[in-house]
Motif scaffolding. Structure first.
Motif, PDB file in Angstrom:
ATOM      1  N   GLN A  14       0.770  -1.220   0.237  1.00 15.91           N
ATOM      2  CA  GLN A  14      -0.056  -0.041   0.033  1.00 15.91           C
ATOM      3  C   GLN A  14       0.935   1.247  -0.035  1.00 15.91           C
ATOM      4  OE1 GLN A  14      -2.439  -1.593  -1.137  1.00 15.91           O
ATOM      5  NE2 GLN A  14      -4.051  -0.416   0.088  1.00 15.91           N
ATOM      6  N   SER A  15       2.207   0.950  -0.050  1.00 16.39           N
ATOM      7  CA  SER A  15       3.168   2.254   0.049  1.00 16.39           C
ATOM      8  C   SER A  15       3.658   1.984  -1.227  1.00 16.39           C
ATOM      9  CB  SER A  15       4.281   2.000   1.122  1.00 16.39           C
ATOM     10  OG  SER A  15       5.179   3.004   0.944  1.00 16.39           O
ATOM     11  N   THR A  16       3.304   3.305  -2.022  1.00 15.94           N
ATOM     12  CA  THR A  16       3.930   3.534  -3.528  1.00 15.94           C
ATOM     13  C   THR A  16       5.376   3.644  -3.462  1.00 15.94           C
ATOM     14  OG1 THR A  16       1.979   4.465  -4.250  1.00 15.94           O
ATOM     15  CG2 THR A  16       3.967   5.012  -5.509  1.00 15.94           C
ATOM     16  N   ALA A  17       6.007   4.493  -2.564  1.00 13.30           N
ATOM     17  CA  ALA A  17       7.323   4.496  -2.373  1.00 13.30           C
ATOM     18  C   ALA A  17       8.247   3.346  -1.984  1.00 13.30           C
ATOM     19  CB  ALA A  17       7.599   5.785  -1.420  1.00 13.30           C
ATOM     20  N   SER A  18       7.644   2.752  -1.131  1.00 15.61           N
ATOM     21  CA  SER A  18       8.280   1.292  -0.982  1.00 15.61           C
ATOM     22  C   SER A  18       8.248   0.297  -2.125  1.00 15.61           C
ATOM     23  CB  SER A  18       7.532   0.540   0.287  1.00 15.61           C
ATOM     24  OG  SER A  18       7.599   1.554   1.361  1.00 15.61           O
ATOM     25  N   VAL A  19       7.233   0.369  -2.913  1.00 14.60           N
ATOM     26  CA  VAL A  19       7.042  -0.383  -4.071  1.00 14.60           C
ATOM     27  C   VAL A  19       8.159  -0.120  -4.920  1.00 14.60           C
ATOM     28  CG1 VAL A  19       5.606  -1.254  -5.877  1.00 14.60           C
ATOM     29  CG2 VAL A  19       4.835  -1.102  -3.504  1.00 14.60           C
ATOM     30  N   GLN A  20       8.246   1.248  -5.361  1.00 11.60           N
ATOM     31  CA  GLN A  20       8.860   1.973  -6.260  1.00 11.60           C
ATOM     32  C   GLN A  20      10.335   1.361  -6.023  1.00 11.60           C
ATOM     33  OE1 GLN A  20       8.075   6.124  -6.297  1.00 11.60           O
ATOM     34  NE2 GLN A  20       6.568   5.772  -8.013  1.00 11.60           N
TER      35      GLN A  20
ATOM     36  N   THR B  39      13.334  -0.810  -8.026  1.00  9.21           N
ATOM     37  CA  THR B  39      14.797  -0.195  -8.250  1.00  9.21           C
ATOM     38  C   THR B  39      15.645  -1.300  -7.705  1.00  9.21           C
ATOM     39  OG1 THR B  39      13.945   2.049  -7.861  1.00  9.21           O
ATOM     40  CG2 THR B  39      16.225   1.597  -7.486  1.00  9.21           C
ATOM     41  N   ILE B  40      15.471  -1.989  -6.692  1.00  5.58           N
ATOM     42  CA  ILE B  40      16.399  -3.007  -6.014  1.00  5.58           C
ATOM     43  C   ILE B  40      16.412  -4.051  -7.108  1.00  5.58           C
ATOM     44  CG2 ILE B  40      16.702  -4.676  -4.222  1.00  5.58           C
ATOM     45  CD1 ILE B  40      15.858  -2.720  -2.391  1.00  5.58           C
ATOM     46  N   LYS B  41      15.217  -4.484  -7.708  1.00  6.68           N
ATOM     47  CA  LYS B  41      15.466  -5.546  -8.575  1.00  6.68           C
ATOM     48  C   LYS B  41      15.897  -5.321 -10.032  1.00  6.68           C
ATOM     49  CE  LYS B  41      12.855  -8.975  -8.845  1.00  6.68           C
ATOM     50  NZ  LYS B  41      13.413 -10.371  -8.920  1.00  6.68           N
ATOM     51  N   ARG B  42      15.879  -4.002 -10.186  1.00  5.28           N
ATOM     52  CA  ARG B  42      16.015  -3.458 -11.675  1.00  5.28           C
ATOM     53  C   ARG B  42      15.067  -4.173 -12.506  1.00  5.28           C
ATOM     54  NH1 ARG B  42      22.369  -5.312 -11.740  1.00  5.28           N
ATOM     55  NH2 ARG B  42      22.703  -5.018  -9.554  1.00  5.28           N
ATOM     56  N   ARG B  43      13.911  -4.251 -11.978  1.00  5.29           N
ATOM     57  CA  ARG B  43      12.611  -4.838 -12.589  1.00  5.29           C
ATOM     58  C   ARG B  43      11.829  -3.595 -13.419  1.00  5.29           C
ATOM     59  NH1 ARG B  43       9.848  -9.500 -11.134  1.00  5.29           N
ATOM     60  NH2 ARG B  43       7.727  -9.535 -11.859  1.00  5.29           N
ATOM     61  N   ASN B  44      11.412  -3.988 -14.608  1.00  2.00           N
ATOM     62  CA  ASN B  44      10.643  -3.338 -15.633  1.00  2.00           C
ATOM     63  C   ASN B  44       9.513  -2.898 -14.687  1.00  2.00           C
ATOM     64  OD1 ASN B  44       8.622  -2.361 -17.201  1.00  2.00           O
ATOM     65  ND2 ASN B  44       9.905  -3.460 -19.137  1.00  2.00           N
ATOM     66  N   GLY B  45       9.208  -1.589 -14.766  1.00  6.11           N
ATOM     67  CA  GLY B  45       7.953  -1.180 -14.024  1.00  6.11           C
ATOM     68  C   GLY B  45       6.458  -1.848 -14.510  1.00  6.11           C
ATOM     69  N   GLN B  46       6.552  -2.294 -15.770  1.00  6.07           N
ATOM     70  CA  GLN B  46       5.359  -3.093 -16.386  1.00  6.07           C
ATOM     71  C   GLN B  46       5.231  -4.448 -15.793  1.00  6.07           C
ATOM     72  OE1 GLN B  46       2.898  -0.941 -18.210  1.00  6.07           O
ATOM     73  NE2 GLN B  46       4.392   0.640 -17.357  1.00  6.07           N
ATOM     74  N   ASN B  47       6.122  -5.024 -15.283  1.00  3.13           N
ATOM     75  CA  ASN B  47       6.119  -6.400 -14.770  1.00  3.13           C
ATOM     76  C   ASN B  47       5.386  -6.388 -13.427  1.00  3.13           C
ATOM     77  OD1 ASN B  47       7.318  -7.132 -17.235  1.00  3.13           O
ATOM     78  ND2 ASN B  47       9.263  -7.614 -16.072  1.00  3.13           N
TER      79      ASN B  47
ATOM     80  N   ARG C 177      -8.504  -7.476  -9.263  1.00  8.62           N
ATOM     81  CA  ARG C 177      -8.076  -6.743  -8.150  1.00  8.62           C
ATOM     82  C   ARG C 177      -9.326  -5.935  -7.612  1.00  8.62           C
ATOM     83  NH1 ARG C 177      -3.336  -3.460  -9.614  1.00  8.62           N
ATOM     84  NH2 ARG C 177      -3.868  -1.859  -8.046  1.00  8.62           N
ATOM     85  N   ARG C 178      -9.475  -5.552  -6.339  1.00  9.57           N
ATOM     86  CA  ARG C 178     -10.317  -4.626  -5.808  1.00  9.57           C
ATOM     87  C   ARG C 178      -9.943  -3.506  -5.764  1.00  9.57           C
ATOM     88  NH1 ARG C 178     -14.709  -6.829  -3.614  1.00  9.57           N
ATOM     89  NH2 ARG C 178     -15.075  -5.273  -2.479  1.00  9.57           N
ATOM     90  N   PRO C 179     -10.656  -2.279  -5.595  1.00 12.30           N
ATOM     91  CA  PRO C 179     -10.268  -1.003  -5.465  1.00 12.30           C
ATOM     92  C   PRO C 179      -9.801  -0.605  -4.240  1.00 12.30           C
ATOM     93  CG  PRO C 179     -12.590  -1.266  -5.175  1.00 12.30           C
ATOM     94  CD  PRO C 179     -12.111  -2.595  -5.776  1.00 12.30           C
ATOM     95  N   GLU C 180      -9.705  -1.347  -3.217  1.00 12.81           N
ATOM     96  CA  GLU C 180      -8.971  -1.004  -2.155  1.00 12.81           C
ATOM     97  C   GLU C 180      -7.389  -1.261  -2.171  1.00 12.81           C
ATOM     98  OE1 GLU C 180     -13.125  -2.011  -1.052  1.00 12.81           O
ATOM     99  OE2 GLU C 180     -11.513  -2.839  -2.208  1.00 12.81           O
ATOM    100  N   LEU C 181      -6.906  -2.072  -3.132  1.00  7.88           N
ATOM    101  CA  LEU C 181      -5.496  -2.282  -3.389  1.00  7.88           C
ATOM    102  C   LEU C 181      -4.903  -1.084  -4.155  1.00  7.88           C
ATOM    103  CD1 LEU C 181      -3.180  -4.208  -3.324  1.00  7.88           C
ATOM    104  CD2 LEU C 181      -3.695  -5.011  -5.457  1.00  7.88           C
TER     105      LEU C 181
ATOM    106  N   ASN D 165       0.971  -2.405  -9.877  1.00  2.00           N
ATOM    107  CA  ASN D 165       0.593  -2.924 -11.002  1.00  2.00           C
ATOM    108  C   ASN D 165      -0.447  -2.129 -11.792  1.00  2.00           C
ATOM    109  OD1 ASN D 165       2.304  -5.197  -9.791  1.00  2.00           O
ATOM    110  ND2 ASN D 165       0.471  -6.445  -9.184  1.00  2.00           N
ATOM    111  N   SER D 166      -0.091  -1.149 -12.014  1.00  7.28           N
ATOM    112  CA  SER D 166      -1.285  -0.352 -12.451  1.00  7.28           C
ATOM    113  C   SER D 166      -1.461  -0.482 -13.948  1.00  7.28           C
ATOM    114  CB  SER D 166      -0.643   1.513 -12.144  1.00  7.28           C
ATOM    115  OG  SER D 166       0.578   1.389 -13.096  1.00  7.28           O
ATOM    116  N   SER D 167      -0.775  -1.365 -14.541  1.00  8.63           N
ATOM    117  CA  SER D 167      -0.982  -1.680 -16.027  1.00  8.63           C
ATOM    118  C   SER D 167      -1.858  -2.933 -16.109  1.00  8.63           C
ATOM    119  CB  SER D 167       0.442  -1.962 -16.751  1.00  8.63           C
ATOM    120  OG  SER D 167       1.012  -3.280 -16.186  1.00  8.63           O
ATOM    121  N   THR D 168      -2.170  -3.551 -15.098  1.00  7.40           N
ATOM    122  CA  THR D 168      -3.372  -4.690 -15.028  1.00  7.40           C
ATOM    123  C   THR D 168      -4.401  -4.554 -14.149  1.00  7.40           C
ATOM    124  OG1 THR D 168      -3.389  -7.065 -14.943  1.00  7.40           O
ATOM    125  CG2 THR D 168      -1.749  -6.226 -13.689  1.00  7.40           C
ATOM    126  N   GLU D 169      -5.507  -5.243 -14.495  1.00  5.28           N
ATOM    127  CA  GLU D 169      -6.728  -5.205 -13.593  1.00  5.28           C
ATOM    128  C   GLU D 169      -6.563  -6.519 -12.668  1.00  5.28           C
ATOM    129  OE1 GLU D 169      -9.611  -7.427 -16.533  1.00  5.28           O
ATOM    130  OE2 GLU D 169     -10.375  -5.656 -15.639  1.00  5.28           O
TER     131      GLU D 169
END
Length: 258
Positions: A83-89, A93-101, A140-144, A149-153
């Motif tokens: 639920q923390s956008t900064a933590s997820v970002q 970054t640590i994973k060097r992961r594509n943001g769309q994955n 996903r439910r709207p509470e998430l 994972n903004s690119s997928t429902e």
């Protein structure tokens, strides 16, 4: 050699010696500072034998916005508050992961799935698979967190068969964004030493010992899409493919689509 020459040589020697000493001192201080900085950046290693204290340490770190490394029932993972956008970002970054994955979320109990996903199957089916090495995908439910994972429902939800990570998810009061403890596209990890290159970027590494020794152990969870009622699709076979298909198809009568 005249006295003047001797004095001149002596002055030059003293100045040169002072310069060497000052240079050496600066280099030593700089080197010490670099070593101290490296040590300061290294993650804490926490053994989970004392589960209660380890859980408290993990939750404190997560709520401070940090990323931690944890054992699961398959491979080691890195986790942050979903639920923390900064933590997820930071996790990406640590994973060097594509943001769309997308990344999965981890919860503590079967009942939690209803809160974050639009569950299409019975509680009995959920309990047959979870806790276990399976990731169930629902709408996903709207509470998430909408930034997760903004690119997928859809969202994948896990409850690893690992008391430590279950207790952390419960105590955090929030789902955990959870993905493998490795740089994206690198091999999965079964011991904390195998992802040591990530330690400087992680606040704490929770050591659950070696998780397995076979190639099957490195396959991670089986990922199955259950978002369409009455059907399932295997997204990733993982380490529990056969058992998952048997439960979904033979026991509960769901149809497999490809």
């Amino acid at each position: 050699m005249t006295q003047n020459h001797c004095n001149l040589f002596s002055d030059m020697f003293i100045k040169h010696s002072k310069h060497i000493y000052q240079t050496f001192y600066r280099l030593r201080i700089s080197s010490t500072h670099r070593r101290s900085s490296t040590v300061a950046r290294m993650a804490r290693i926490v053994e989970i034998k004392d589960n209660q204290n380890a859980v408290s340490t993990a939750v404190t770190s997560l709520k401070a916005g940090n990323v931690i490394a944890v054992p699961t029932d398959t491979i080691y993972g890195v986790a942050a508050l979903a639920q923390s956008t900064a933590s997820v970002q930071q996790l990406y970054t640590i994973k060097r992961r594509n943001g769309q994955n997308p990344v999965a979320i981890c919860v503590g109990d079967v009942e939690d799935l209803q809160r974050w996903g639009e569950v299409t199957v019975s509680t009995e089916l959920l309990s047959d698979l979870l806790p276990g090495p399976v990731t169930l995908v629902f709408k996903r439910r709207p509470e998430l967190n909408p930034e997760l994972n903004s690119s997928t429902e859809l969202v994948g939800i896990r409850i690893p068969d690992c008391p430590f990570i279950q207790d952390v998810a419960r105590a955090a009061g929030s789902p955990l964004a959870l993905t493998s403890a490795n740089v994206s596209a690198a091999g999965s990890t079964l011991s904390i030493q195998e992802f040591q290159e990530l330690w400087p970027q992680i606040d704490a590494v929770f050591d659950g010992g070696r998780l397995g020794d076979s190639m099957e152990s490195r396959l991670g969870s089986t990922v199955v899409n259950l978002s369409i009622p009455g059907h399932f699709t295997i997204i990733r076979p993982g380490s529990a493919h056969k058992r998952t298909v048997e439960i979904l198809s033979a026991k509960h009568g769901l149809l497999e689509t490809r």
